[in-house]
Design a protein around this motif. Structure first.
Motif, PDB file in Angstrom:
ATOM      1  N   PRO A 147       3.222  -8.200 -12.718  1.00  0.00           N
ATOM      2  CA  PRO A 147       3.650  -7.716 -11.396  1.00  0.00           C
ATOM      3  C   PRO A 147       3.685  -6.192 -11.259  1.00  0.00           C
ATOM      4  CG  PRO A 147       5.233  -9.295 -12.292  1.00  0.00           C
ATOM      5  CD  PRO A 147       4.202  -9.057 -13.333  1.00  0.00           C
ATOM      6  N   LEU A 148       4.131  -5.478 -12.284  1.00  0.00           N
ATOM      7  CA  LEU A 148       4.167  -4.022 -12.200  1.00  0.00           C
ATOM      8  C   LEU A 148       2.751  -3.457 -12.066  1.00  0.00           C
ATOM      9  CD1 LEU A 148       5.701  -1.341 -12.289  1.00  0.00           C
ATOM     10  CD2 LEU A 148       5.484  -1.418 -14.784  1.00  0.00           C
ATOM     11  N   ALA A 149       1.830  -3.987 -12.843  1.00  0.00           N
ATOM     12  CA  ALA A 149       0.443  -3.532 -12.766  1.00  0.00           C
ATOM     13  C   ALA A 149      -0.157  -3.865 -11.404  1.00  0.00           C
ATOM     14  CB  ALA A 149      -0.376  -4.171 -13.880  1.00  0.00           C
ATOM     15  N   LEU A 150       0.184  -5.021 -10.857  1.00  0.00           N
ATOM     16  CA  LEU A 150      -0.321  -5.418  -9.541  1.00  0.00           C
ATOM     17  C   LEU A 150       0.201  -4.461  -8.464  1.00  0.00           C
ATOM     18  CD1 LEU A 150      -1.900  -7.437  -7.828  1.00  0.00           C
ATOM     19  CD2 LEU A 150       0.180  -8.800  -7.690  1.00  0.00           C
ATOM     20  N   ILE A 151       1.476  -4.134  -8.524  1.00  0.00           N
ATOM     21  CA  ILE A 151       2.059  -3.199  -7.548  1.00  0.00           C
ATOM     22  C   ILE A 151       1.411  -1.817  -7.679  1.00  0.00           C
ATOM     23  CG2 ILE A 151       4.179  -1.950  -6.943  1.00  0.00           C
ATOM     24  CD1 ILE A 151       5.685  -4.579  -7.674  1.00  0.00           C
ATOM     25  N   LEU A 152       1.237  -1.341  -8.920  1.00  0.00           N
ATOM     26  CA  LEU A 152       0.595  -0.036  -9.123  1.00  0.00           C
ATOM     27  C   LEU A 152      -0.868  -0.054  -8.672  1.00  0.00           C
ATOM     28  CD1 LEU A 152       2.100   1.150 -12.529  1.00  0.00           C
ATOM     29  CD2 LEU A 152       2.571   2.035 -10.239  1.00  0.00           C
ATOM     30  N   ALA A 153      -1.557  -1.172  -8.882  1.00  0.00           N
ATOM     31  CA  ALA A 153      -2.951  -1.284  -8.423  1.00  0.00           C
ATOM     32  C   ALA A 153      -3.016  -1.233  -6.902  1.00  0.00           C
ATOM     33  CB  ALA A 153      -3.578  -2.569  -8.944  1.00  0.00           C
ATOM     34  N   LEU A 154      -2.102  -1.898  -6.237  1.00  0.00           N
ATOM     35  CA  LEU A 154      -2.080  -1.864  -4.778  1.00  0.00           C
ATOM     36  C   LEU A 154      -1.730  -0.468  -4.260  1.00  0.00           C
ATOM     37  CD1 LEU A 154      -0.435  -5.318  -4.003  1.00  0.00           C
ATOM     38  CD2 LEU A 154      -2.818  -4.648  -3.638  1.00  0.00           C
ATOM     39  N   LEU A 155      -0.801   0.201  -4.936  1.00  0.00           N
ATOM     40  CA  LEU A 155      -0.467   1.582  -4.561  1.00  0.00           C
ATOM     41  C   LEU A 155      -1.657   2.516  -4.787  1.00  0.00           C
ATOM     42  CD1 LEU A 155       3.196   1.935  -5.879  1.00  0.00           C
ATOM     43  CD2 LEU A 155       2.432   1.872  -3.499  1.00  0.00           C
ATOM     44  N   ALA A 156      -2.353   2.343  -5.903  1.00  0.00           N
ATOM     45  CA  ALA A 156      -3.533   3.165  -6.177  1.00  0.00           C
ATOM     46  C   ALA A 156      -4.621   2.911  -5.142  1.00  0.00           C
ATOM     47  CB  ALA A 156      -4.059   2.889  -7.585  1.00  0.00           C
ATOM     48  N   LEU A 157      -4.822   1.644  -4.784  1.00  0.00           N
ATOM     49  CA  LEU A 157      -5.816   1.303  -3.767  1.00  0.00           C
ATOM     50  C   LEU A 157      -5.449   1.948  -2.436  1.00  0.00           C
ATOM     51  CD1 LEU A 157      -8.344  -0.377  -3.126  1.00  0.00           C
ATOM     52  CD2 LEU A 157      -6.825  -2.262  -2.572  1.00  0.00           C
ATOM     53  N   ALA A 158      -4.181   1.892  -2.055  1.00  0.00           N
ATOM     54  CA  ALA A 158      -3.733   2.523  -0.810  1.00  0.00           C
ATOM     55  C   ALA A 158      -3.917   4.041  -0.865  1.00  0.00           C
ATOM     56  CB  ALA A 158      -2.271   2.172  -0.547  1.00  0.00           C
ATOM     57  N   ALA A 159      -3.605   4.648  -2.016  1.00  0.00           N
ATOM     58  CA  ALA A 159      -3.775   6.097  -2.160  1.00  0.00           C
ATOM     59  C   ALA A 159      -5.245   6.487  -2.038  1.00  0.00           C
ATOM     60  CB  ALA A 159      -3.210   6.559  -3.501  1.00  0.00           C
ATOM     61  N   TRP A 160      -6.126   5.737  -2.690  1.00  0.00           N
ATOM     62  CA  TRP A 160      -7.562   6.017  -2.585  1.00  0.00           C
ATOM     63  C   TRP A 160      -8.011   5.915  -1.141  1.00  0.00           C
ATOM     64  CZ3 TRP A 160     -11.289   7.903  -5.690  1.00  0.00           C
ATOM     65  CH2 TRP A 160     -11.003   8.016  -7.046  1.00  0.00           C
ATOM     66  N   PHE A 161      -7.571   4.885  -0.466  1.00  0.00           N
ATOM     67  CA  PHE A 161      -7.991   4.683   0.914  1.00  0.00           C
ATOM     68  C   PHE A 161      -7.469   5.795   1.822  1.00  0.00           C
ATOM     69  CE2 PHE A 161      -7.562   2.822   5.152  1.00  0.00           C
ATOM     70  CZ  PHE A 161      -8.881   2.473   5.372  1.00  0.00           C
ATOM     71  N   LEU A 162      -6.182   6.103   1.718  1.00  0.00           N
ATOM     72  CA  LEU A 162      -5.582   7.090   2.618  1.00  0.00           C
ATOM     73  C   LEU A 162      -5.975   8.528   2.297  1.00  0.00           C
ATOM     74  CD1 LEU A 162      -2.004   5.587   2.928  1.00  0.00           C
ATOM     75  CD2 LEU A 162      -3.817   5.572   4.652  1.00  0.00           C
ATOM     76  N   LEU A 163      -6.031   8.867   1.017  1.00  0.00           N
ATOM     77  CA  LEU A 163      -6.271  10.263   0.643  1.00  0.00           C
ATOM     78  C   LEU A 163      -7.745  10.622   0.465  1.00  0.00           C
ATOM     79  CD1 LEU A 163      -3.380  10.757  -1.923  1.00  0.00           C
ATOM     80  CD2 LEU A 163      -3.473  11.511   0.468  1.00  0.00           C
ATOM     81  N   TYR A 164      -8.602   9.634   0.271  1.00  0.00           N
ATOM     82  CA  TYR A 164     -10.001   9.975   0.013  1.00  0.00           C
ATOM     83  C   TYR A 164     -10.986   9.277   0.940  1.00  0.00           C
ATOM     84  CZ  TYR A 164     -14.132  11.391  -2.538  1.00  0.00           C
ATOM     85  OH  TYR A 164     -15.323  11.940  -2.870  1.00  0.00           O
ATOM     86  N   LEU A 165     -10.871   7.965   1.086  1.00  0.00           N
ATOM     87  CA  LEU A 165     -11.902   7.225   1.806  1.00  0.00           C
ATOM     88  C   LEU A 165     -11.801   7.310   3.327  1.00  0.00           C
ATOM     89  CD1 LEU A 165     -12.043   4.062  -0.455  1.00  0.00           C
ATOM     90  CD2 LEU A 165     -13.644   5.968  -0.394  1.00  0.00           C
ATOM     91  N   SER A 166     -10.609   7.355   3.871  1.00  0.00           N
ATOM     92  CA  SER A 166     -10.486   7.282   5.334  1.00  0.00           C
ATOM     93  C   SER A 166     -10.319   8.635   6.024  1.00  0.00           C
ATOM     94  CB  SER A 166      -9.310   6.378   5.709  1.00  0.00           C
ATOM     95  OG  SER A 166      -8.088   6.963   5.309  1.00  0.00           O
ATOM     96  N   ARG A 167     -10.206   9.713   5.274  1.00  0.00           N
ATOM     97  CA  ARG A 167     -10.041  11.032   5.884  1.00  0.00           C
ATOM     98  C   ARG A 167     -11.345  11.551   6.444  1.00  0.00           C
ATOM     99  NH1 ARG A 167      -9.529  15.170   3.002  1.00  0.00           N
ATOM    100  NH2 ARG A 167     -10.062  14.248   1.040  1.00  0.00           N
ATOM    101  N   GLU A 168     -11.250  12.172   7.604  1.00  0.00           N
ATOM    102  CA  GLU A 168     -12.424  12.838   8.159  1.00  0.00           C
ATOM    103  C   GLU A 168     -12.223  14.350   8.220  1.00  0.00           C
ATOM    104  OE1 GLU A 168     -13.956  11.150  11.693  1.00  0.00           O
ATOM    105  OE2 GLU A 168     -13.918   9.136  10.879  1.00  0.00           O
TER     106      GLU A 168
END
Length: 179
Positions: free
Chosen positions: A73-94
């Motif tokens: 569960p801890l790894a799953l939560i960290l993976a979801l947080l990392a995925l959200a960080a990648w999306f918000l900070l790198y992939l979705s920014r214009e």
């Protein structure tokens, strides 16, 4: 002197996602599955399907990865947080990332996110899960890309496209006659 901000190609993923994620009913269509009749057909199908369904395959990888982390569960939560960080900070920014009126370079954001993701994987001891998920995903992707007749409109333009379809009938392999 005014500087222009060049959005890296990866950051346009969010805007292009709707255009490149193929419908799952097409991706999973049983009527489109057939074994390749030759190595050259297999050699032509793989790149065509990999290009056409690239985001579907990426989502399949994420699903397999997240399923492999269900027991941690801890790894799953960290993976979801990392995925959200990648999306918000790198992939979705214009526009460029700014912190306290300082503009942060995209390469710096990329390095920090990659380091944070590697740190999360290291601290939760899930390297084996990630490697196994990657191997399982690669196997599933290669199997699907090999047995699915390409839906890519550029398939006929491949070097082997003219040899693989006769233009006759509904069969992806063309019409056959009795000998």
């Amino acid at each position: 002197m005014a500087s222009t901000y060049n959005t890296p190609p990866a950051q346009n993923l969010y805007a292009d996602t709707a255009a490149t994620i193929r419908p799952w009913r097409d991706f999973l269509s049983l009527s489109s599955l057939s074994l390749p009749i030759s190595f050259s057909e297999l050699n032509s199908r793989l790149p065509s399907n990999l290009r056409h369904f690239r985001l579907n395959y990426a989502l399949l990888f994420l699903l397999v990865l997240l399923l492999s982390l269900l027991s941690r569960p801890l790894a799953l939560i960290l993976a979801l947080l990392a995925l959200a960080a990648w999306f918000l900070l790198y992939l979705s920014r214009e526009e460029p990332l700014a912190v306290l009126d300082f503009q942060i370079d995209d390469r710096a954001v990329l390095v920090v996110l990659a380091f944070a993701t590697a740190l999360a994987v290291t601290l939760t001891h899930v390297w084996a899960n990630v490697v196994i998920a990657a191997l399982v995903s690669a196997g599933l992707v290669c199997l699907h890309a090999a047995i699915r007749f390409p839906a890519d409109p550029d398939y006929g333009e491949s070097p082997y496209g003219a040899l693989l379809s006769s233009g006759a009938g509904d069969s992806p392999r063309g019409a056959y006659s009795h000998v």
